[in-house]
Design a protein around this motif. Sequence first.
Motif, PDB file in Angstrom:
ATOM      1  N   ILE A 191      -1.009   6.357  -8.474  1.00  0.00           N
ATOM      2  CA  ILE A 191      -0.091   5.385  -7.886  1.00  0.00           C
ATOM      3  C   ILE A 191       1.228   5.337  -8.642  1.00  0.00           C
ATOM      4  CG2 ILE A 191      -0.866   3.417  -9.263  1.00  0.00           C
ATOM      5  CD1 ILE A 191      -0.131   3.365  -5.494  1.00  0.00           C
ATOM      6  N   ARG A 241       0.846  -1.193   0.000  1.00  0.00           N
ATOM      7  CA  ARG A 241       0.000   0.000   0.000  1.00  0.00           C
ATOM      8  C   ARG A 241       0.878   1.238   0.000  1.00  0.00           C
ATOM      9  NH1 ARG A 241      -4.020   2.463   4.555  1.00  0.00           N
ATOM     10  NH2 ARG A 241      -5.432   3.578   3.151  1.00  0.00           N
ATOM     11  N   THR A 242       0.566   2.181  -0.883  1.00  0.00           N
ATOM     12  CA  THR A 242       1.331   3.421  -0.977  1.00  0.00           C
ATOM     13  C   THR A 242       0.543   4.545  -0.339  1.00  0.00           C
ATOM     14  OG1 THR A 242       2.321   2.670  -3.056  1.00  0.00           O
ATOM     15  CG2 THR A 242       2.472   5.017  -2.557  1.00  0.00           C
ATOM     16  N   LEU A 243       1.147   5.201   0.644  1.00  0.00           N
ATOM     17  CA  LEU A 243       0.484   6.287   1.358  1.00  0.00           C
ATOM     18  C   LEU A 243       1.067   7.632   0.933  1.00  0.00           C
ATOM     19  CD1 LEU A 243       0.347   4.711   4.935  1.00  0.00           C
ATOM     20  CD2 LEU A 243      -1.417   4.703   3.157  1.00  0.00           C
ATOM     21  N   PRO A 244       0.265   8.695   0.976  1.00  0.00           N
ATOM     22  CA  PRO A 244       0.733   9.998   0.504  1.00  0.00           C
ATOM     23  C   PRO A 244       1.713  10.639   1.479  1.00  0.00           C
ATOM     24  CG  PRO A 244      -1.447  10.214   1.447  1.00  0.00           C
ATOM     25  CD  PRO A 244      -1.146   8.740   1.435  1.00  0.00           C
ATOM     26  N   ARG A 245       2.584  11.491   0.930  1.00  0.00           N
ATOM     27  CA  ARG A 245       3.461  12.282   1.796  1.00  0.00           C
ATOM     28  C   ARG A 245       2.668  13.434   2.397  1.00  0.00           C
ATOM     29  NH1 ARG A 245       8.891  13.782  -1.407  1.00  0.00           N
ATOM     30  NH2 ARG A 245       7.365  15.026  -2.556  1.00  0.00           N
ATOM     31  N   SER A 255       0.149   8.011  -4.435  1.00  0.00           N
ATOM     32  CA  SER A 255      -0.547   7.330  -3.339  1.00  0.00           C
ATOM     33  C   SER A 255      -1.662   6.467  -3.894  1.00  0.00           C
ATOM     34  CB  SER A 255      -1.149   8.355  -2.373  1.00  0.00           C
ATOM     35  OG  SER A 255      -1.951   7.752  -1.392  1.00  0.00           O
ATOM     36  N   ASP A 256      -2.057   5.458  -3.113  1.00  0.00           N
ATOM     37  CA  ASP A 256      -3.344   4.829  -3.349  1.00  0.00           C
ATOM     38  C   ASP A 256      -4.408   5.920  -3.271  1.00  0.00           C
ATOM     39  OD1 ASP A 256      -2.101   2.409  -3.508  1.00  0.00           O
ATOM     40  OD2 ASP A 256      -2.744   1.693  -1.543  1.00  0.00           O
ATOM     41  N   ALA A 281      -5.208   8.989  -0.201  1.00  0.00           N
ATOM     42  CA  ALA A 281      -5.011  10.402  -0.518  1.00  0.00           C
ATOM     43  C   ALA A 281      -6.307  11.184  -0.395  1.00  0.00           C
ATOM     44  CB  ALA A 281      -4.429  10.540  -1.913  1.00  0.00           C
TER      45      ALA A 281
END
Length: 598
Positions: A306, A194-198, A323-324, A328
């Motif tokens: 993504i 899972r990619t999370l936002p900065r 991000s996913d 976001a």
Amino acid sequence: MATADTKTVADLMVERLHDWGVDRVYGYPGDGNNPFLLALRRSQAAPAFIQAKHEEAAAFMAVAEAKYGRQVGVVTSTQGPGAVHLLNGLYDAKLDSAAVVALVAQQHTSVLGSDYQQEIDLQTLFHDVASPYIQTVASPDAVPMVLDRAFRSALTYLQPAVVIVPHDLQQAQAPEIGQEHGQIVTAPGWSRGRTLPRERDIEAASEIIEAGDRVAILAGRGMRDAQRELIELAEHLGAGVTMSLLGKPYVDESHSLVAGTMGHLGTTAAARVLQDCDTLIIVGSNDPWTEFYPAPGQARAVQIDIDPSMLGNRYPIEVGIVSDAAAALEALRGRLHARPGSQWRRDVETHVANWHEISRLRAAVEASPLNPELVVRELADRIPPDAQLAIDVGSCVYHYARQVRMATTVEAHLSSTLASMGCGVPYGIGAKEVAPDRPVVVLAGDGAMQMLGNNELVTVASRWPSWPDPRFVVVVLHNRDLAEVSWEQREFEAQPRFEVSQQLPAFDFAGYAELLGLRGIRIDDPSRIPSALDEAFASDRPVVVEAITDRDVPLLPPFPHVDEKLDAIRGALGEEGAAGARARDLLDTYVRIEMEHR
């Protein structure tokens, strides 16, 4: 079953497909891939082999497997012409970001470079379409590693991967792979995580969105797992939601803020939302219709994707969020002030309501004999909530975009970016193989059916007895014209329709279905549309519904974009004589409906 002494590389390939969880392989046989096909026959745990009637259709079926099943679609072909035929389907996968692995045969290694029969340079042939990963297997030891890398590449990049296996190598004895120098031991398996936002990207994006008064959202397929979060953000901001063609199935079009599909085949509500917004949030979309975006400089833009390479790809953004989509969107909503009862929200809801009335009135326009928009509108009312919908390419896509408002539980796919005719029935077959207990609906024009669809109805006839749910409804809009191109000749070239290139020969689609042991229903009376469609969905076998439609029903870009083109279209129709006069009358009717409901 192969023993340790008789096990071949082809057997090893089948085992690896099983390890990757492959349920089906689509394709067509030839001498080059015979060892692989016979290994499928020998194995008790092999994927099923689904025989298409053409390698292009087999590739489309593999794309459908990837799109409907969210898994890797696998296709196989022999060398030479079989390999060439795969290209169109593989380009569909490339441009629509679908994970497909093609297992392609090649002539014996001993004859390569000799201009042998069916010998072509497959590395060069597939270089562009499978640029992330294409490999010719040169050694039995390399087979597991190459297959593992192909699957991981397809899943990571959502692009086709091509594995070329010479005939004699498929026949070779399977190796025992250990730790010797030059041997690489790999394992099947892949995970994205899972990619999370900065945080700083969310903060910067929030400042831009907060500063705007008229927020629009462009939703693509990348938000399909963030449907709730997207609608919640839209409601929070009073934002108008428009969709790319690929994003359409994942947004609830019954919502008062959802303006529909954007682009040349989109809705007038979507066009007005994008034309009038001052802030744009792009979520998981790479839609190429850039002339229908806000004018550069008109809107400040934020993009969520993504894939970092997609940021700023279609519109000049100020902030990109990798991000996913769900994470976001949730983070943004928590930072933004709610805007209940804003003037922009009221404007968007007015545009949406006006468009719903326009689309209803367009479908009610009398045509000879059937208005295709009415056929598709009635079809939409009958699509079951658990259905899977396949749309071919041509005029039917306009009617799908404008007249089909379906439950988000319906999986709907088409060849969007490549826009290749002939995909509809193969897509439907792939969808049915992925979920044979769900009904499938295919919407196609007569041009696409004559190009490829009719052939694959033969496949439907052979496969349907194995499906637990036999409902497979093919609706053919039969107007004996390549209608989309006819209207493009008028609109883009300001020229009359070219009869010789556009007219299609007569074909009895309903009768052909009956010859195949399917059900055929022909409609040429508007009053018969509802009952005919009800019959189709109640049938105990696949059905071809042949709807005789009017080729002169206009296919126009949405207002206000069409305003500047109307004179050119009318001029072109004026050169077509009596036939053009009738089409011009229908055009003027459509324009009047639009003007009365702006």
